[in-house]
Design a protein around this motif. Structure first.
Motif, mmCIF file in Angstrom:
data_model
loop_
_atom_site.group_PDB
_atom_site.id
_atom_site.type_symbol
_atom_site.label_atom_id
_atom_site.label_comp_id
_atom_site.label_asym_id
_atom_site.label_seq_id
_atom_site.Cartn_x
_atom_site.Cartn_y
_atom_site.Cartn_z
ATOM 1 N N ALA A 129 90.370 -28.353 -66.766
ATOM 2 C CA ALA A 129 89.447 -28.387 -65.526
ATOM 3 C C ALA A 129 89.348 -29.859 -65.241
ATOM 4 O O ALA A 129 89.316 -30.194 -63.897
ATOM 5 C CB ALA A 129 87.943 -28.064 -65.984
ATOM 6 N N TYR A 130 89.351 -31.062 -66.124
ATOM 7 C CA TYR A 130 89.285 -32.289 -65.931
ATOM 8 C C TYR A 130 90.785 -32.873 -64.929
ATOM 9 O O TYR A 130 90.289 -33.600 -63.985
ATOM 10 C CB TYR A 130 88.940 -33.139 -67.012
ATOM 11 N N ALA A 235 89.707 -28.478 -47.448
ATOM 12 C CA ALA A 235 89.246 -28.041 -48.736
ATOM 13 C C ALA A 235 90.626 -28.185 -49.858
ATOM 14 O O ALA A 235 91.686 -27.608 -49.243
ATOM 15 C CB ALA A 235 88.729 -26.692 -48.859
ATOM 16 N N ARG A 236 90.281 -28.180 -50.973
ATOM 17 C CA ARG A 236 91.100 -28.557 -52.031
ATOM 18 C C ARG A 236 91.210 -27.488 -53.059
ATOM 19 O O ARG A 236 90.013 -27.452 -53.895
ATOM 20 C CB ARG A 236 91.137 -29.942 -52.738
ATOM 21 N N PHE A 237 92.028 -26.621 -53.367
ATOM 22 C CA PHE A 237 91.887 -25.532 -54.275
ATOM 23 C C PHE A 237 92.743 -25.928 -55.367
ATOM 24 O O PHE A 237 94.001 -25.957 -55.167
ATOM 25 C CB PHE A 237 92.503 -24.385 -53.508
ATOM 26 N N ALA A 238 92.399 -25.925 -56.683
ATOM 27 C CA ALA A 238 93.088 -26.035 -57.938
ATOM 28 C C ALA A 238 93.069 -24.903 -58.875
ATOM 29 O O ALA A 238 92.131 -24.345 -59.151
ATOM 30 C CB ALA A 238 92.553 -27.196 -58.433
ATOM 31 N N LEU A 239 94.372 -24.187 -58.965
ATOM 32 C CA LEU A 239 94.194 -23.018 -59.747
ATOM 33 C C LEU A 239 94.585 -23.432 -61.053
ATOM 34 O O LEU A 239 95.814 -24.113 -61.462
ATOM 35 C CB LEU A 239 95.363 -22.183 -59.277
ATOM 36 N N VAL A 240 93.913 -23.024 -62.154
ATOM 37 C CA VAL A 240 94.167 -23.189 -63.608
ATOM 38 C C VAL A 240 94.240 -22.005 -64.296
ATOM 39 O O VAL A 240 94.218 -22.213 -65.630
ATOM 40 C CB VAL A 240 93.010 -24.295 -64.058
ATOM 41 N N GLY A 241 94.100 -20.846 -63.608
ATOM 42 C CA GLY A 241 93.957 -19.684 -64.465
ATOM 43 C C GLY A 241 94.332 -18.196 -63.729
ATOM 44 O O GLY A 241 94.212 -18.679 -62.399
ATOM 45 N N ALA A 242 94.516 -17.256 -64.176
ATOM 46 C CA ALA A 242 95.148 -16.086 -63.458
ATOM 47 C C ALA A 242 94.398 -14.937 -64.166
ATOM 48 O O ALA A 242 95.037 -13.847 -64.312
ATOM 49 C CB ALA A 242 96.491 -15.807 -63.299
ATOM 50 N N ILE A 272 96.266 -25.821 -51.739
ATOM 51 C CA ILE A 272 96.289 -25.103 -52.839
ATOM 52 C C ILE A 272 97.481 -25.377 -53.969
ATOM 53 O O ILE A 272 98.664 -25.420 -53.186
ATOM 54 C CB ILE A 272 96.425 -23.446 -52.558
ATOM 55 N N ALA A 273 97.035 -25.601 -54.962
ATOM 56 C CA ALA A 273 98.079 -26.360 -55.988
ATOM 57 C C ALA A 273 97.698 -25.720 -57.445
ATOM 58 O O ALA A 273 96.462 -25.739 -57.917
ATOM 59 C CB ALA A 273 98.032 -27.752 -55.993
ATOM 60 N N GLY A 274 98.820 -25.436 -58.414
ATOM 61 C CA GLY A 274 98.411 -24.922 -59.641
ATOM 62 C C GLY A 274 98.622 -26.240 -60.552
ATOM 63 O O GLY A 274 99.352 -26.840 -60.374
ATOM 64 N N TYR A 275 97.767 -26.140 -61.552
ATOM 65 C CA TYR A 275 97.585 -27.339 -62.439
ATOM 66 C C TYR A 275 98.299 -26.751 -63.759
ATOM 67 O O TYR A 275 97.940 -25.715 -64.206
ATOM 68 C CB TYR A 275 96.078 -27.641 -62.700
ATOM 69 N N SER A 276 99.098 -27.707 -64.217
ATOM 70 C CA SER A 276 99.682 -27.799 -65.359
ATOM 71 C C SER A 276 99.624 -28.832 -66.194
ATOM 72 O O SER A 276 100.094 -29.966 -65.655
ATOM 73 C CB SER A 276 101.451 -27.132 -65.505
ATOM 74 N N GLY A 277 99.166 -28.669 -67.381
ATOM 75 C CA GLY A 277 99.075 -29.997 -68.550
ATOM 76 C C GLY A 277 100.289 -30.601 -68.522
ATOM 77 O O GLY A 277 100.448 -31.720 -68.765
ATOM 78 N N LEU A 278 101.308 -29.934 -68.569
ATOM 79 C CA LEU A 278 102.674 -30.539 -68.739
ATOM 80 C C LEU A 278 102.965 -31.501 -67.715
ATOM 81 O O LEU A 278 103.988 -32.447 -68.017
ATOM 82 C CB LEU A 278 103.745 -29.451 -68.867
ATOM 83 N N GLY A 279 102.747 -31.084 -66.525
ATOM 84 C CA GLY A 279 102.915 -32.003 -65.346
ATOM 85 C C GLY A 279 102.046 -33.393 -65.509
ATOM 86 O O GLY A 279 102.363 -34.160 -64.715
ATOM 87 N N HIS A 280 101.146 -33.430 -66.178
ATOM 88 C CA HIS A 280 100.294 -34.631 -66.147
ATOM 89 C C HIS A 280 99.955 -34.914 -67.539
ATOM 90 O O HIS A 280 98.592 -34.730 -68.208
ATOM 91 C CB HIS A 280 98.877 -34.079 -65.482
#
Length: 333
Positions: A129-130, A235-242, A272-280
């Protein structure tokens, strides 16, 4: 005769959503650490919905291996070092949960003592989330933020994080009136839309009369569809789950189709973008430092539902999927 410990194994691949009968509490010899490993006595482990995908067999693009009948479950865990190259008694975070004793490699362990007020805080699902709210959605002062699945492990953290990052109004979604009341009373959500109570886009328009600037989406499905209708320009959409797909009885956990109004996305300049911890990879350390400071200052809470005792662990994932948890679900040994 070797001493034994208990662990949870997958009995069969579920037909639909998993039930307690799909898992078994087995006994096995306490493992001996090999070169480069440590023996850890687990104290807590996280029940995470991603297991639904791993046991469903649809693991394309997932950085974790599938689970087959007979395999022991795994996931984030906290434990105390019993033997091996690390200091005896040291608390470590690793990925061999769902068992009383584990033998992770030293390189797979992360110290879990001293950084946060309580070792169990390391199992909080706030990092995604952060990261999403700082790297993708970039919350600004005065923003209105919508969090789907607000009563889940990520959602209960996300609303608080959004507020601390400057959001002026935080709206969430859940399927339970009791959870909605807790989200507002305990975690500072300004308004909650109830899944299944009325058309979501209408509820959302009322809850966010000036529109939505940021969406932290853990669910997808009709909730993501509704959010697009109420999105402000830019608006900014961040996807972290499905979760809509992962927790569907008609799917195996590896897909989550959603209908989006692309005309609105285009005309309002929505991203709209998907978040992955591996990329950050820099996020985890930054999150842990800020989380620790916020906890010590009393600015944030880590809500979780305890599952007490290994004997209750086989039913923990079905209970989570059935919505019987508020915040994270953590098995306490």
């Amino acid at each position: 005769m070797n001493a034994t410990h208990r662990l949870v194994r997958l009995v069969r691949r579920p037909a639909g959503l998993p039930t307690p009968d799909d898992f078994t509490l087995a006994h096995a010899p306490i493992p001996r650490p090999q070169a480069g490993q440590v023996l850890v006595r687990n104290t807590h482990f996280l029940v995470f919905p991603g297991l639904r995908t791993l046991i469903g067999g649809e693991t394309r693009d997932v950085p974790l291996p599938p689970l087959h009948p007979g395999d022991a479950l795994f996931g984030p865990a906290i434990g105390e070092v019993v033997d091996g190259p690390l200091k005896k008694g040291q608390l470590v975070l690793h990925l061999q949960g769902w068992r009383e004793y584990a033998t992770p490699a030293v390189t797979e362990c992360r110290p879990a003592d001293g950084h946060l007020p309580d070792a169990v805080d390391h199992l909080a699902q706030g990092s995604a989330a952060y990261g999403a709210l700082t790297r993708l959605a970039d919350v600004h002062e005065g923003d209105t933020v919508f969090v789907t699945g607000a009563a889940g492990a990520v959602g209960t953290m996300a609303g608080q994080i959004a507020r601390l990052l400057g959001a002026a109004r935080v709206v969430g979604s859940t399927g339970s009136p009791d959870k909605a009341e807790r989200l507002e009373r305990e975690l500072g959500y300004d308004a909650i839309v109830l899944r299944g109570a009325a058309p979501l886009d209408g509820q959302l328009a009322k809850a966010a009369p000036e529109g939505i600037d940021v969406v932290l989406d853990t669910v997808g499905g009709e909730q993501l569809t509704a959010a697009v209708h109420v999105a402000n320009r830019g608006a900014r959409f961040a996807l972290v789950g499905a979760l809509d797909g992962q927790l569907s009885p008609d799917r195996a956990g590896g897909s989550a189709p959603t209908v989006l109004d692309t005309y609105r996305l285009l005309t309002r300049g929505v991203t709209i973008a998907g978040y992955s911890g591996l990329g950050h990879p820099d996020v985890e350390q930054e999150w842990e430092a800020r989380f620790g400071d916020w906890l010590r200052a009393g600015d944030i809470r880590f809500p979780y539902t305890p599952v007490r005792g290994m004997e209750r662990a086989p039913g923990a994932l079905p209970q989570l999927i059935a919505g019987r948890s508020f915040g994270a679900s953590i098995v306490e040994l």
